[in-house]
Scaffold this active site. Structure first.
Site, short mmCIF file in Angstrom:
data_model
loop_
_atom_site.label_atom_id
_atom_site.label_comp_id
_atom_site.label_asym_id
_atom_site.label_seq_id
_atom_site.Cartn_x
_atom_site.Cartn_y
_atom_site.Cartn_z
N GLY A 30 5.53 21.39 11.21
CA GLY A 30 6.72 20.56 11.45
C GLY A 30 7.91 21.00 10.63
O GLY A 30 7.88 22.04 9.96
N HIS B 296 0.84 -1.21 0.00
CA HIS B 296 0.00 0.00 0.00
C HIS B 296 0.87 1.26 0.00
O HIS B 296 1.86 1.32 0.72
CB HIS B 296 -0.90 -0.04 1.24
CG HIS B 296 -2.05 0.90 1.18
ND1 HIS B 296 -1.92 2.26 1.30
CD2 HIS B 296 -3.37 0.68 1.01
CE1 HIS B 296 -3.11 2.83 1.21
NE2 HIS B 296 -4.01 1.89 1.04
#
Lengths: 298, 298
Positions: A163, A82
């Site tokens: 971030g 995935h």
């Protein structure tokens, strides 16, 4: 009306049972949230957790889980089928009751900020929380995956929303967003001809010129020997369940086919059901607060 | 699914605000129950309190309230327009979710026993909790009222189900029972002719040969200049809301009249709404547990 938010974080660990349980404990050990489900896929090497609670508690639980994931998952060793961009891969917040989409966008921002600052992870806001059109689609955000982000992040277009501006080698990056709940909804036909279900699916769904928030395909139910229009309703507020049901019924007619039943797979928000009762009973001025059970949890 | 019971006790005090608040405190101060509503009527000299909670908590709250009522109400001084047989006049328990009628009958028995023993009050079980056919109807049980019970109680047919065989002079007697929730439901017609609404009401309701658990009458909504079929659905499990709606629509047709809307007055159990969604969407194997919100309160 109780304020309820659903959160369905995806983590890049689907094999190590011990690590998975440690991460899920982040929900179990947070007061005021309820773990609804979690499942892991070994070939995807990925786990999906579903939990609900008040906005504050869901935020708290999510940050707790993220901490546990960053401690226990190392993206440098991760392989799986995935697509993924980080140890915590994607975190959608979904309004369930008494909460607006705007509030979920705020939650995504607060949680994104926390993850960015606390764990030193680049954060991308997506879908309803996206800060630009180009970041709405999760697949576009995630493109390049963990490995590709070391380059991608240098592109000014892909400066993180929160971030650091460098990939966290161990934890990767994360997509945090807000979206409406999905409803898995199927309609059964009194024919064994899958072509009929297919033809109906094609005109009902968005890409075929049909209803905007419907994804649909025809499937055959071998055990019952009937055809089914299998659907995902990706925004029940805008494309109501009853409208989908009536339209399938209408389209089936041209083939002399009747609808013999329909089914909701998994969970559905109460508001989606009430929307349909309101339509059929022509209810005037009905409020979810009139549902007795909701009063217990105000 | 959370177990939820509703309780709607009626007290013989509707004038002294201080006493009423003291009694209602019995609910407010019991953990795990939620006060939904309380209202008093001075000419009836009577108060009705509505609260919900888990079976155990509702039992506890009800016994607490009864104690407060017996302390603060003296039937020897009570006058009022509404029939009544005691300080705590009638106590119905109503199953809302995850609870059967049999469980509510058991609750009525336990609470009846407590009130009988703790407060020395003769207790009559009525409706679904009745111990004989002759005690099902509350009006029949209450006949003679407080004053008449000093004689009535001597009749072996009216020996109480719990408590002493003599009337408590201060507290009187009490009827404790179990019943299904009532739904106040109205259907609006596109005519100003109340006769049409009346004619529909007459054939729809039980006494006119219509649906068993429907009480109905025609009313005129002066402000909107339309006629309305105003109903009480006294057992939605057996006589579903959608069936009533469709039948009114069908009957209206013969007068060339259309239904322009319907309304739920006050509260409705979630199950009553789901029953109608299930009908109209032809839902197969749907369970209330699939409603997201209910998972929060398991």
């Amino acid at each position: 009306m109780a304020k309820l938010v659903e959160c369905i974080p995806n983590f890049s660990e689907g094999r190590n049972k011990e690590v998975i349980e440690k991460i899920v404990d982040g929900v179990r050990k947070t007061e005021g949230v309820k773990l609804l489900d979690y499942s892991s896929d070994a070939s995807h090497n990925r786990s999906v957790v579903t939990f609900i609670g008040t906005p504050e508690d869901v935020e708290k639980a999510m940050v707790n889980m993220a901490g546990l994931a960053y401690e226990n998952i190392d993206m440098r060793n991760h392989t799986g089928a995935h697509p993924r961009m980080g140890a915590v891969d994607v975190v959608p917040f979904v309004p369930i009751s008494g909460v607006s989409m705007d509030e979920c966008v705020e939650i995504a921002n607060r949680v994104g900020k926390s993850i960015g600052e606390k764990f030193n992870i680049p954060v991308y806001l997506y879908e309803k929380a996206a800060t630009s059109k180009g970041r709405q689609n999760l697949a576009v955000v995630r493109k390049g995956q963990y490995e590709g982000f070391f380059e991608k992040i240098k592109d000014p277009n892909w400066k993180p929303d929160y971030g650091p501006t460098e990939v966290n080698t161990k934890g990767g990056c994360v997509a945090v967003g807000a979206r409406v709940p999905l409803i898995a909804y199927n309609i059964n036909l009194d024919t064994d001809n899958i072509e009929v279900a297919d033809k109906i699916a094609k005109v009902i769904r968005h890409i075929g010129g049909g209803l905007r928030y419907v994804k649909a395909m025809g499937v055959k139910l071998e055990d019952r020997n009937i055809a089914q229009v299998s659907m995902n309703l990706v925004n029940y507020e805008k494309t109501a369940v009853y409208r989908v049901f009536e339209m399938v019924k209408m389209e089936a007619k041209r083939y002399g086919v009747n609808v013999i039943g329909s089914e909701v797979v998994g969970l559905i928000p109460m508001a989606a059901l009430i929307q349909s009762v309101e339509y059929y009973l022509q209810l005037e001025n009905f409020s979810m607060k009139q549902v007795l059970e909701t009063r217990m949890w105000e």
